[in-house]
Design a protein around this motif. Structure first.
Motif, PDB file in Angstrom:
ATOM      1  N   UNK A   1       2.168   9.285  -4.639  1.00  0.00           N
ATOM      2  CA  UNK A   1       2.906   9.011  -3.171  1.00  0.00           C
ATOM      3  C   UNK A   1       3.277   7.436  -3.252  1.00  0.00           C
ATOM      4  N   UNK A   2       4.508   7.309  -2.373  1.00  0.00           N
ATOM      5  CA  UNK A   2       4.938   5.947  -2.202  1.00  0.00           C
ATOM      6  C   UNK A   2       4.023   5.333  -1.256  1.00  0.00           C
ATOM      7  N   UNK A   3       4.605   4.270  -0.703  1.00  0.00           N
ATOM      8  CA  UNK A   3       3.818   3.261   0.057  1.00  0.00           C
ATOM      9  C   UNK A   3       3.563   4.081   1.405  1.00  0.00           C
ATOM     10  N   UNK A   4       4.878   4.714   1.701  1.00  0.00           N
ATOM     11  CA  UNK A   4       4.670   5.510   3.085  1.00  0.00           C
ATOM     12  C   UNK A   4       4.098   6.832   2.886  1.00  0.00           C
ATOM     13  N   UNK A   5       3.299   7.201   1.910  1.00  0.00           N
ATOM     14  CA  UNK A   5       2.769   8.539   1.816  1.00  0.00           C
ATOM     15  C   UNK A   5       3.864   9.527   1.574  1.00  0.00           C
TER      16      UNK A   5
ATOM     17  N   UNK B   1      -2.308  -0.060  -3.768  1.00  0.00           N
ATOM     18  CA  UNK B   1      -1.147   1.016  -4.211  1.00  0.00           C
ATOM     19  C   UNK B   1      -0.393   0.246  -5.323  1.00  0.00           C
ATOM     20  N   UNK B   2      -0.263  -0.983  -5.346  1.00  0.00           N
ATOM     21  CA  UNK B   2       0.522  -1.885  -6.460  1.00  0.00           C
ATOM     22  C   UNK B   2      -0.158  -1.757  -7.652  1.00  0.00           C
ATOM     23  N   UNK B   3      -1.377  -1.297  -7.760  1.00  0.00           N
ATOM     24  CA  UNK B   3      -2.197  -1.414  -9.223  1.00  0.00           C
ATOM     25  C   UNK B   3      -1.530  -0.233 -10.102  1.00  0.00           C
ATOM     26  N   UNK B   4      -2.070  -0.492 -11.491  1.00  0.00           N
ATOM     27  CA  UNK B   4      -1.485   0.527 -12.453  1.00  0.00           C
ATOM     28  C   UNK B   4      -2.528   1.906 -11.936  1.00  0.00           C
ATOM     29  N   UNK B   5      -2.069   2.994 -12.448  1.00  0.00           N
ATOM     30  CA  UNK B   5      -2.806   3.981 -12.419  1.00  0.00           C
ATOM     31  C   UNK B   5      -4.212   3.894 -12.998  1.00  0.00           C
ATOM     32  N   UNK B   6      -4.453   3.327 -14.152  1.00  0.00           N
ATOM     33  CA  UNK B   6      -5.527   3.780 -14.745  1.00  0.00           C
ATOM     34  C   UNK B   6      -6.477   2.485 -13.970  1.00  0.00           C
TER      35      UNK B   6
END
Ligand SMILES: Cc1cc2nc3c(=O)[nH]c(=O)nc-3n(C[C@H](O)[C@H](O)[C@H](O)COP(=O)(O)OP(=O)(O)OC[C@H]3O[C@@H](n4cnc5c(N)ncnc54)[C@H](O)[C@@H]3O)c2cc1C
Length: 436
Positions: free
Chosen positions: A361-365, A247-252
């Motif tokens: 979506x954030x960490x908590x979906x 989840x912390x990675x870049x979108x690409x």
């Protein structure tokens, strides 16, 4: 109109049932709504012999709350078949039994007025301090207000463009197969799609489940009928600590990873592959019925037309050449696609979307909805590109639901961390500074 709920759930498939089951000790006003009249789990693909691809221990609650009364083991005890179940010693349980477990949970929640079946949420409007759900309940309009939403409305069948104008009783998505009970006696049947669903359909066709077809053509875009990778290290991609790093990675980077990890979630289970291969071996070498099957891997469906029967225009990627086949019935095992549920259309403009039009979506979906500070719209099963390949699967359903519940109540009701896992996915944070 009633006072607003703290949480309204849209959909009562396994993902939202898990949230409802984990909320059961909370003194909150919550209710889940599902459009089906009674609970069922993908009934159109409830084929004989279909197995769950996930351990039954990864049920709605056990991974985060093993003493919860809505566990699969509690279901077995309630049904008085715990010992018989253990004696059966099944490497994988049938999907039919898991569906019955889900229906058992749904019935109990409905009995407590936490779940209302037969209630289709048609539109969600934002009324500043709460959301208003416009519902169709047995043909009557109803309004329900809620401060927060948890949306798990499932995915939509993916239909290739060339097949869209031809959808009919003789050309349909696999999700409808068991409901249609197609009569295939003497027909040429094309199964398009080389994943688990395609494999299960081919097995059932060859077993004469809907009559005996003259010929089964099995078309797969992949270069072969490839296995689901269920080995231990691959399975660690379906763990909370991996999802957090992902989840912390870049979108690409996330896009690349989802593409690279496809076979960890989309391949065919080894037992199904072996059963199929043995069946093909018998047909070709022992029964002299090799004409009854055409195995066509490395073929993409590019054109479909109908003049009496269907003509399928395929592209053979091994040879780089077009091919043509004829069939009387076409079953599309072309998968499901993530979409923003129709009922959220009125809010679409205010959601933060990524470059591909997908919800962020954030960490908590929770989705990022402009102008809704303090109110959340949780989206379950729609975060493949924010939370990884485990997102559309059952594997982490309970853990994800626990994260949602913790976020909703604002405290760590459930332990959702997995410190001390055997893989070191990231050196960010404390471990990195310890080494330095
Ligand atoms: C045949 C099949 C087998 C699978 N087997 C496995 C497996 O073995 N292991 C695994 O990990 N994953 C499996 N999956 C993937 C995944 O776990 C399931 O698709 C799972 O059902 C997803 O849960 P869900 O709650 O998001 O959606 P769904 O189960 O699709 O449920 C969504 C619910 O929302 C309701 N709904 C939709 N819109 C509205 C609305 N507007 N108002 C009210 N209600 C609404 C629907 O009626 C439905 O009941 C399978 C998928 C399929 C298709």
């Amino acid at each position: 109109m009633d006072t607003p709920l703290d949480l309204a759930g849209i959909g009562a498939g396994p993902f939202n049932l898990s949230v409802a089951a984990l909320l059961h000790r909370q003194a909150l006003a919550y209710r889940f709504f599902d459009s089906k009249a009674s609970h069922s789990w993908h009934p159109g693909l409830m084929l004989p012999g279909a197995e769950l691809q996930t351990s039954y221990l990864k049920d709605l609650v056990t991974p985060v709350d093993p003493t919860n009364p809505y566990s699969f083991l509690a279901y077995l005890v309630a049904k008085r078949r715990f010992y018989d179940f253990l004696n059966a010693d099944q490497p994988a349980i049938g999907r039919r039994e898991f569906a019955d477990y889900l229906a058992w949970v749904a019935d109990r929640l409905a009995g407590l007025n936490r779940l209302q079946m037969g209630s289709c949420v048609e539109r969600v409007m934002d009324r500043d301090h709460w959301f208003e759900l416009e519902m169709d309940v047995a043909g009557k309009s109803r309004l329900v207000r809620a401060r927060n939403l948890c949306v798990a409305a499932g995915k939509e069948p993916y239909i290739p463009d060339c097949a869209r104008p031809l959808l009919s009783d003789h050309c349909f998505h696999a999700l409808e197969t068991a409901l249609r009970q197609p009569a295939v006696q003497g027909l040429r049947v094309a199964v398009v799609g080389g994943g688990q669903t395609g494999a299960e359909l081919v097995l059932n066709l060859l077993d004469g489940h809907w009559g005996h077809p003259r010929r089964v053509l099995w078309i797969s875009r992949r270069e072969n009928y490839l296995p689901l990778d269920e080995t231990p290290f691959t399975n660690t991609w379906f763990s909370p600590d991996y999802v957090d790093v992902f989840h912390r990675l870049s979108g690409a980077r996330r896009e690349e990873i989802v593409e690279a990890q496809k076979l960890a979630s989309d391949g065919i289970s080894t037992t199904t592959l072996k059963a199929l291969y043995r069946r093909f071996y018998g047909l070709v070498h022992l029964e002299g019925k090799g004409d009854g099957i055409a195995l066509l891997p490395g073929r993409e469906l590019c054109e479909l037309s109908r003049t009496g029967s269907y003509e399928l225009g395929l592209y053979n990627s091994l040879e780089g050449a077009p091919e043509h086949y004829r069939a009387d019935l076409v079953i599309l095992c072309t998968g499901l696609q993530e979409t923003i549920p129709h009922c959220l259309e009125p809010l679409r403009e205010r959601f933060l979307l990524d470059g591909q039009g997908r919800l962020v979506l954030n960490r908590a979906f929770a989705a990022d909805l402009r102008g809704a500070a303090g109110r959340q719209v949780y989206i379950l099963g729609g975060g493949r590109y924010t939370h990884g390949i485990a997102e559309p699967q059952l594997s982490l359903a309970a853990w994800r639901a626990a994260r949602v519940v913790n976020d909703l109540v604002g405290s760590s009701l459930y332990d959702t961390g997995q410190a001390g896992g055997i893989m070191q996915w990231s050196m960010a944070g404390e471990e990195a500074s310890a080494v330095a």
